[in-house]
Design a protein around this motif. Structure first.
Motif, mmCIF file in Angstrom:
data_model
loop_
_atom_site.group_PDB
_atom_site.id
_atom_site.type_symbol
_atom_site.label_atom_id
_atom_site.label_comp_id
_atom_site.label_asym_id
_atom_site.label_seq_id
_atom_site.Cartn_x
_atom_site.Cartn_y
_atom_site.Cartn_z
ATOM 1 N N SER A 149 3.542 -9.639 18.338
ATOM 2 C CA SER A 149 4.207 -10.034 19.582
ATOM 3 C C SER A 149 4.506 -8.823 20.461
ATOM 4 N N GLN A 150 4.846 -7.692 19.837
ATOM 5 C CA GLN A 150 5.131 -6.495 20.631
ATOM 6 C C GLN A 150 3.889 -6.034 21.385
ATOM 7 N N LEU A 151 2.753 -6.059 20.711
ATOM 8 C CA LEU A 151 1.507 -5.650 21.360
ATOM 9 C C LEU A 151 1.162 -6.611 22.485
ATOM 10 N N LYS A 152 1.364 -7.920 22.241
ATOM 11 C CA LYS A 152 1.059 -8.909 23.267
ATOM 12 C C LYS A 152 1.963 -8.711 24.488
ATOM 13 N N ILE A 175 -11.827 -11.514 4.002
ATOM 14 C CA ILE A 175 -11.556 -10.911 5.308
ATOM 15 C C ILE A 175 -10.156 -11.361 5.692
ATOM 16 N N VAL A 176 -9.279 -10.415 5.939
ATOM 17 C CA VAL A 176 -7.867 -10.716 6.172
ATOM 18 C C VAL A 176 -7.545 -10.840 7.661
ATOM 19 N N TYR A 177 -8.298 -10.127 8.505
ATOM 20 C CA TYR A 177 -7.942 -10.043 9.932
ATOM 21 C C TYR A 177 -9.206 -9.739 10.729
ATOM 22 N N SER A 178 -9.285 -10.306 11.934
ATOM 23 C CA SER A 178 -10.428 -9.993 12.800
ATOM 24 C C SER A 178 -10.017 -10.092 14.263
ATOM 25 N N LEU A 179 -10.793 -9.432 15.121
ATOM 26 C CA LEU A 179 -10.481 -9.450 16.555
ATOM 27 C C LEU A 179 -11.722 -9.176 17.381
ATOM 28 N N ASN A 197 1.298 -5.128 9.239
ATOM 29 C CA ASN A 197 1.379 -4.219 10.384
ATOM 30 C C ASN A 197 -0.002 -3.823 10.882
ATOM 31 N N PHE A 198 -1.015 -4.727 10.660
ATOM 32 C CA PHE A 198 -2.354 -4.325 11.070
ATOM 33 C C PHE A 198 -2.457 -4.129 12.576
ATOM 34 N N ALA A 199 -1.565 -4.775 13.364
ATOM 35 C CA ALA A 199 -1.640 -4.630 14.825
ATOM 36 C C ALA A 199 -1.483 -3.166 15.238
ATOM 37 N N SER A 200 -0.513 -2.461 14.631
ATOM 38 C CA SER A 200 -0.292 -1.058 14.994
ATOM 39 C C SER A 200 -1.451 -0.179 14.529
ATOM 40 N N VAL A 201 -1.993 -0.476 13.334
ATOM 41 C CA VAL A 201 -3.136 0.286 12.837
ATOM 42 C C VAL A 201 -4.356 0.024 13.717
ATOM 43 N N THR A 202 -4.544 -1.263 14.081
ATOM 44 C CA THR A 202 -5.674 -1.652 14.928
ATOM 45 C C THR A 202 -5.634 -0.926 16.264
ATOM 46 N N ARG A 203 -4.449 -0.838 16.869
ATOM 47 C CA ARG A 203 -4.310 -0.178 18.167
ATOM 48 C C ARG A 203 -4.757 1.285 18.096
ATOM 49 N N LYS A 204 -4.373 1.967 17.009
ATOM 50 C CA LYS A 204 -4.771 3.364 16.836
ATOM 51 C C LYS A 204 -6.295 3.493 16.743
ATOM 52 N N ILE A 205 -6.910 2.544 16.030
ATOM 53 C CA ILE A 205 -8.366 2.573 15.888
ATOM 54 C C ILE A 205 -9.040 2.306 17.235
ATOM 55 N N LEU A 206 -8.554 1.289 17.964
ATOM 56 C CA LEU A 206 -9.159 0.929 19.249
ATOM 57 C C LEU A 206 -9.098 2.091 20.236
ATOM 58 N N GLU A 207 -8.031 2.875 20.174
ATOM 59 C CA GLU A 207 -7.895 4.013 21.091
ATOM 60 C C GLU A 207 -8.925 5.108 20.811
ATOM 61 N N LYS A 208 -9.477 5.134 19.594
ATOM 62 C CA LYS A 208 -10.385 6.214 19.193
ATOM 63 C C LYS A 208 -11.856 5.798 19.163
ATOM 64 N N ILE A 209 -12.134 4.521 19.364
ATOM 65 C CA ILE A 209 -13.512 4.043 19.230
ATOM 66 C C ILE A 209 -14.375 4.582 20.376
ATOM 67 N N PRO A 210 -15.556 5.120 20.077
ATOM 68 C CA PRO A 210 -16.449 5.640 21.131
ATOM 69 C C PRO A 210 -16.968 4.518 22.022
ATOM 70 N N GLY A 211 -17.374 4.883 23.229
ATOM 71 C CA GLY A 211 -17.765 3.879 24.214
ATOM 72 C C GLY A 211 -19.108 3.230 23.965
ATOM 73 N N GLY A 212 -20.054 3.976 23.409
ATOM 74 C CA GLY A 212 -21.395 3.440 23.228
ATOM 75 C C GLY A 212 -21.503 2.487 22.052
ATOM 76 N N ILE A 219 0.266 6.679 7.628
ATOM 77 C CA ILE A 219 0.480 5.261 7.914
ATOM 78 C C ILE A 219 0.273 4.465 6.634
ATOM 79 N N GLU A 220 1.162 3.527 6.417
ATOM 80 C CA GLU A 220 1.056 2.652 5.251
ATOM 81 C C GLU A 220 0.690 1.252 5.734
ATOM 82 N N LEU A 221 -0.435 0.745 5.254
ATOM 83 C CA LEU A 221 -0.885 -0.580 5.661
ATOM 84 C C LEU A 221 -0.145 -1.628 4.853
ATOM 85 N N LEU A 222 0.566 -2.510 5.545
ATOM 86 C CA LEU A 222 1.317 -3.583 4.887
ATOM 87 C C LEU A 222 0.588 -4.896 5.093
#
Length: 216
Positions: free
Chosen positions: A183-186, A10-14, A31-46, A161-164
């Motif tokens: 840091s940019q996301l923070k 497991i490389v990353y968790s939040l 660059n998982f922060a940028s990929v993560t943000r895209k995923i979080l924006e699309k996750i359903p509420g339930g 998107i290319e995952l680095l």
């Protein structure tokens, strides 16, 4: 390269509330922060569980009671183990913070809970084989029914998107060195919180003035 079995990490968790990240840990940089943000924006509420494939990694996601628990693992890492990890993290976060996750500011749990994420990432990555892990008391038999999609599902049409990922060499048996990679996301989250506080302050002052003038 990474010590231990190839593909078993497991490389990353939040832990997040919608797009507000409360705590995170990365065993490397990328660059998982940028990929993560895209995923979080699309996750359903339930409440739900899902996995997104991105290059040679998979983002595993569990949404429960308004909070999102996510990990990014190498493609050969067992899905059952990944969701056992998320269930474990969910239980630890809930027992530590209770309802505070519903209203907490961005990264307010990061200083303490990132250590928990690091420890459990190391444990589950080192264990590798799911049968060797002491089972979390949860019914994981339906993991095979978890939706698995390509990361393109959460991207805009035509967007690529290319995952680095630059992994550290000490995930498996040694202590993990924390590298701040977002840091940019923070900074963005900090401004989001600051704007909210300013809005509340202005509202309080306005109400106070109205009350003052109406009492005269």
């Amino acid at each position: 390269a990474m010590s231990g079995k190839k593909g078993n990490a497991i490389v990353y968790s939040l832990v997040a509330r919608e797009t507000v990240i409360l705590a995170e840990y990365a065993a490397g940089t990328g660059n998982f922060a940028s990929v993560t943000r895209k995923i979080l924006e699309k996750i359903p509420g339930g409440d739900s569980r899902m996995s997104y494939v991105c290059d040679r990694h998979i983002f595993h996601i569990m949404v429960f009671d308004g909070l999102t628990y996510m990990c990014m693992a190498e493609e050969d890492f067992g899905r059952r183990v990944a969701f056992s990890f998320l269930e474990d993290i969910k239980n630890k976060f809930s027992s530590t913070y209770g309802e505070r996750g519903r209203t907490a500011l961005a990264y307010s749990m990061n200083e303490d809970f990132s250590r928990v994420l690091a420890k459990q990432m190391e444990h589950y990555s080192a264990s590798g084989d799911g049968d060797k892990i002491e089972r979390v008391k949860a019914d994981m038999d339906d993991v095979k029914n978890v939706m698995v999609d390509n990361i393109e599902k959460v991207l805009k049409r035509g967007e690529k998107i290319e995952l680095l990922v630059d992994k550290t060499d000490n995930l498996n048996q040694q202590s993990i060195r924390f590298k701040k990679h977002s840091s940019q996301l923070k900074t963005a989250m900090w401004w989001q919180n600051a704007r909210l506080m300013i809005f509340v302050a202005v509202a309080v002052v306005t109400v106070g003035l109205i009350a003052y003038w109406s009492s005269k």
